[in-house]
Design an enzyme around this catalytic site. Structure first.
Site, PDB file in Angstrom:
ATOM      1  N   ASP A  96      -0.042  36.636  21.276  1.00 26.40           N
ATOM      2  CA  ASP A  96      -0.607  35.777  22.311  1.00 26.40           C
ATOM      3  C   ASP A  96      -1.823  36.463  22.941  1.00 26.40           C
ATOM      4  O   ASP A  96      -1.789  37.656  23.260  1.00 26.40           O
ATOM      5  CB  ASP A  96       0.472  35.516  23.377  1.00 26.40           C
ATOM      6  CG  ASP A  96      -0.011  34.654  24.505  1.00 26.40           C
ATOM      7  OD1 ASP A  96      -0.400  33.498  24.243  1.00 26.40           O
ATOM      8  OD2 ASP A  96      -0.011  35.128  25.658  1.00 26.40           O
TER       9      ASP A  96
ATOM     10  N   GLU B 106      -3.982  35.367  18.100  1.00 28.87           N
ATOM     11  CA  GLU B 106      -4.602  34.260  18.823  1.00 28.87           C
ATOM     12  C   GLU B 106      -5.891  34.873  19.375  1.00 28.87           C
ATOM     13  O   GLU B 106      -5.849  35.595  20.374  1.00 28.87           O
ATOM     14  CB  GLU B 106      -3.705  33.753  19.957  1.00 28.87           C
ATOM     15  CG  GLU B 106      -4.328  32.595  20.702  1.00 28.87           C
ATOM     16  CD  GLU B 106      -3.519  32.171  21.929  1.00 28.87           C
ATOM     17  OE1 GLU B 106      -3.478  30.959  22.210  1.00 28.87           O
ATOM     18  OE2 GLU B 106      -2.945  33.045  22.604  1.00 28.87           O
TER      19      GLU B 106
END
Length: 573
Positions: free
Chosen positions: A360, A396
Site C-alpha cells: 500500500d 501501489e
C-alpha cells in the site's frame, strides 16, 4: 479489564530471576526453556516488562529489563512459556517539541509481537497527553492497560506436511483481489460458523470456485492486526478494509473462527490454498500505523521510540510528516525501522509461507528524506535479500507526498499497479475520443512506462477495478459516486471515475440499457485478459457485483461490501 497488581508473593515473576538474555532476535522468543525479550529503543531510559494473568486481565508483575546492548533492551525469563501475556512500559523524556513521547503509564504492544489478545476500547487514557485539553504538550498519568491490547508469546510450531509453494511464474500469473471476510460471509457453501474467516476461505468449495475462474494468485486485503477507528465507531461504522495496522507480525483475530488460534488457522488456510495450486499474496501497510499524528493514541511505536519510528518535521519534530494522508509516516530511513519491516516480510514469507506482497502506498517505502529514490534503502534491501528476492513484490506506486506518482519508477524485480491501464481502458470503452494510441500502448504492455532496465511486460499489473473505487458493474451503471452511507456527506471517494450509466443512474428494467451495460463489462474484461501484462480481477466482478454506487466502501462491513452469491446468474440488476 483491571490492571490491579497482585502482591509479589502471588506473582509468577517473583518466583524467577530475570537474566540478561540476548539482544537478538527482537521480540519475545521461546527457546524451549524460557523466553527472551528484546525491544529496540534508542532514546528510552528504562524498559519494564509487564506480565499479566492467563486471562490477560490483571497485571501481576513489572520487571525491569536488565541489559541494554546496541540500543536494544533485553532480558530472559526462564519460567515464561508460550501463552505468556505481556506488554511494555517504556520510560524516557516526554518532550514532544523534541520528538519524544515516552509515557510509562501507557501499556505498549511489542512491535515484534507474534500474538495479541484483547481489544482496544477507546478511552482518553490511551493518549499520552491529556486528551480533554487538546494540548499534546500536556502529560497524562492515567493507566492505559484496561483499554488496550496485550502481546502474547507464541510457539511457532506447525506441521506443514507435504506442503509446497505453487511458485507460479510471473508471466503465468493472474491475480484475484479479495477480502477474507467479504469473500465468504454470505456464501451458502461455507458452514455458517466459518463464514468470513480464514478457515472459511480455505474450504474446498471456495477453493474450487476460485480455481474455476482460471486465476493463479489470491491477493488478500490487509490481514495484519489493525485498529478500529474511534470516529467510525461513533458513527456505527467500522474499518472494513483494514488499512490501519498496529502489529506487523500478527494475523488479525477478527478473521479467525477461533480468535486465540488465528496464527495456526491462517497457516492452515495457506496450506489449503497451496494444495489447490493457488498462491496467497498479502496487501501490506508499512507506510503508516494506527497511532495517527501528534493528537493520536499511544499504543506501541509512539511510546517505544517516537523519534525513531516516525518521520518528523525536521525543524518542528513535535509534528509528523504526513505523506500518507493518515497522520503519520513510518520512517524506513532508520535502520531499525527498516529491519522491522524486512523482518516482518521474511516472517510472513517463511514462517507463514505466503507467496508475495502488495505494498500500500509503496512510494513511501522508497522515499528518503530528499524524495523517492528507486535505489533507496528499502528497495535495495528487497533486491538483495535472498528471501524477498524470491517472492512476488507488487507496488501501489503512488502516495500523496511530493513526487508521489511513480508508475514505472520502481526497480527491476517489482511489479506495479498500473492505473493508466484502468483509466485508458475505461475512457476508451466509455466513448472518449482520441484514445486509440493510448489503448494500444496499454494492450501492448505499457512499454512507455515499463520497458527499461530489462523489465518485462508482467511488471504492469493491469486492472479495471480494485477494492478502492467502483466495481465493474457500477462503472457502467453510475455517472456519480453514491457514498452517503459512509456518513461524510458524499464528500469522500474519488469523483473522476471514468464511468457512464447509459441513460439511467443505477438499477433499471430497460432491456436495452441492461444489454449495453453487460456488453461493456464483457468488452472491458476481454481487454483486460487479452492485454500483455499481469491481469488483476476484483472479486465479484466476474458476476457483476454491485456496491450500489459506493466507490469508497472502506467502512461498510455489511452487504454493501460482502459478495452476494445469490447474484450469480443475474445478468444485470
Amino acid at each position: 479489564m483491571s490492571s490491579t497488581r497482585r502482591p509479589a508473593s502471588q506473582s509468577r515473576a517473583a518466583r524467577t530471576r530475570i537474566q540478561e538474555g540476548q539482544p537478538y532476535p527482537l521480540g519475545a522468543t521461546w527457546d524451549g526453556l524460557g523466553v527472551n525479550f528484546a525491544l529496540f529503543s534508542a532514546h528510552a531510559t528504562k524498559v519494564e516488562l509487564c506480565l499479566f494473568d492467563d486471562a490477560g486481565e490483571q497485571e501481576i508483575e513489572r520487571i525491569e529489563l536488565p541489559e541494554y546492548t546496541d540500543e536494544i533492551w533485553h532480558g530472559y525469563l526462564p519460567d515464561a512459556r508460550p501463552g505468556t501475556i505481556y506488554g511494555y512500559r517504556v520510560h524516557g523524556p516526554y518532550e514532544p517539541k523534541a520528538g519524544h513521547r515516552f509515557n510509562p503509564n501507557k501499556l505498549l504492544i511489542d512491535p515484534y509481537a507474534k500474538g495479541l489478545v484483547g481489544s482496544i476500547t477507546w478511552n482518553p487514557a490511551l493518549f499520552g497527553y491529556k486528551m480533554e485539553t487538546g494540548d499534546d504538550l500536556t502529560f497524562d498519568e492515567r493507566d492505559s492497560a484496561p483499554y488496550t491490547r496485550r502481546s502474547r508469546v507464541i510457539d511457532p510450531a506447525f506441521t506443514w506436511g507435504r506442503h509446497q509453494k505453487p511458485l507460479v511464474p510471473w508471466d503465468k500469473t493472474i491475480v484475484y483481489e479479495a477480502h477474507v471476510k467479504g469473500m465468504t460471509k454470505l456464501d451458502p457453501r461455507v458452514p455458517e460458523k466459518l463464514r468470513g474467516t480464514y478457515a472459511g476461505l480455505g474450504t474446498r468449495d471456495v477453493l474450487d470456485y476460485i480455481k474455476s475462474l482460471g486465476v493463479t494468485s489470491v491477493e488478500l486485503l490487509p490481514v495484519h492486526s489493525f485498529v478500529q477507528d474511534d470516529y467510525l465507531q461513533e458513527k456505527g461504522l467500522v474499518n472494513y478494509w483494514g488499512y490501519n495496522t498496529i502489529s506487523f507480525f500478527t494475523p488479525a483475530r477478527r478473521y479467525a473462527a477461533v480468535p486465540d488460534f488465528a496464527f495456526s488457522e491462517f497457516k492452515e488456510m495457506v496450506s489449503r490454498f497451496h494444495g489447490a495450486g493457488l498462491e496467497v499474496i498479502l496487501d501490506v501497510v508499512y507506510n503508516h500505523t494506527a497511532e495517527g499524528n501528534e493528537k493520536g493514541p499511544t499504543l506501541s511505536f509512539k511510546g517505544v521510540d517516537n523519534a525513531s519510528y516516525y518521520r518528523l518535521l525536521p525543524n518542528e519534530p513535535r509534528y509528523y510528516i504526513n505523506d500518507t494522508g493518515t497522520g503519520n509516516t513510518f520512517n524506513l530511513s532508520h535502520p531499525r525501522v527498516l529491519q522491522l519491516v524486512t523482518d516482518s516480510l521474511r516472517y510472513w514469507a517463511q514462517e507463514m509461507q505466503v507467496d508475495g506482497f502488495r505494498f500500500d502506498l509503496a512510494t513511501i517505502l522508497g522515499r528518503e528524506p530528499y524524495g523517492f529514490d528507486e535505489g533507496g534503502g528499502f528497495l535495495d534491501t528487497c533486491r538483495q535479500d535472498p528471501v524477498l528476492n524470491n517472492v512476488k513484490l507488487i507496488a501501489e506506486p503512488w502516495d500523496c507526498g511530493p513526487g508521489g506518482y511513480q508508475v514505472g519508477g520502481f526497480p527491476p524485480g517489482w511489479a506495479e499497479w498500473n492505473d493508466r491501464f484502468r483509466d485508458d481502458v475505461r475512457a476508451y470503452w466509455k466513448g472518449d475520443g482520441g484514445l486509440l494510441p493510448d489503448l494500444a500502448a496499454r494492450i501492448a504492455g505499457s512499454a512507455d512506462k515499463f520497458n527499461k532496465r530489462g523489465r518485462k511486460p508482467w511488471a504492469s499489473v493491469n486492472f479495471l477495478t480494485a477494492h478502492d473505487g467502483f466495481t465493474l458493474h457500477d462503472t457502467v451503471s453510475y455517472n456519480d459516486k453514491h457514498n452517503d452511507a459512509n456518513g461524510e456527506g458524499n464528500r469522500d471517494g474519488h469523483s473522476h471515475n471514468l464511468s457512464y450509466n447509459y441513460g439511467v443512474e443505477g438499477p433499471t428494467d430497460d432491456p436495452e440499457i441492461r444489454a449495453v451495460r453487460l456488453r461493456q463489462m464483457r468488452n472491458m474484461l476481454a481487454t483486460l485478459f487479452l492485454s500483455r501484462g499481469t491481469p488483476m480481477l476484483l472479486a465479484g466482478d466476474e458476476f457483476a457485483r454491485t456496491q450500489n454506487g459506493n466507490n469508497n466502501a472502506y467502512c461498510q462491513d455489511n452487504a454493501v461490501s460482502w459478495l452476494d452469491w445469490d447474484a450469480i446468474g443475474d445478468e444485470e440488476r
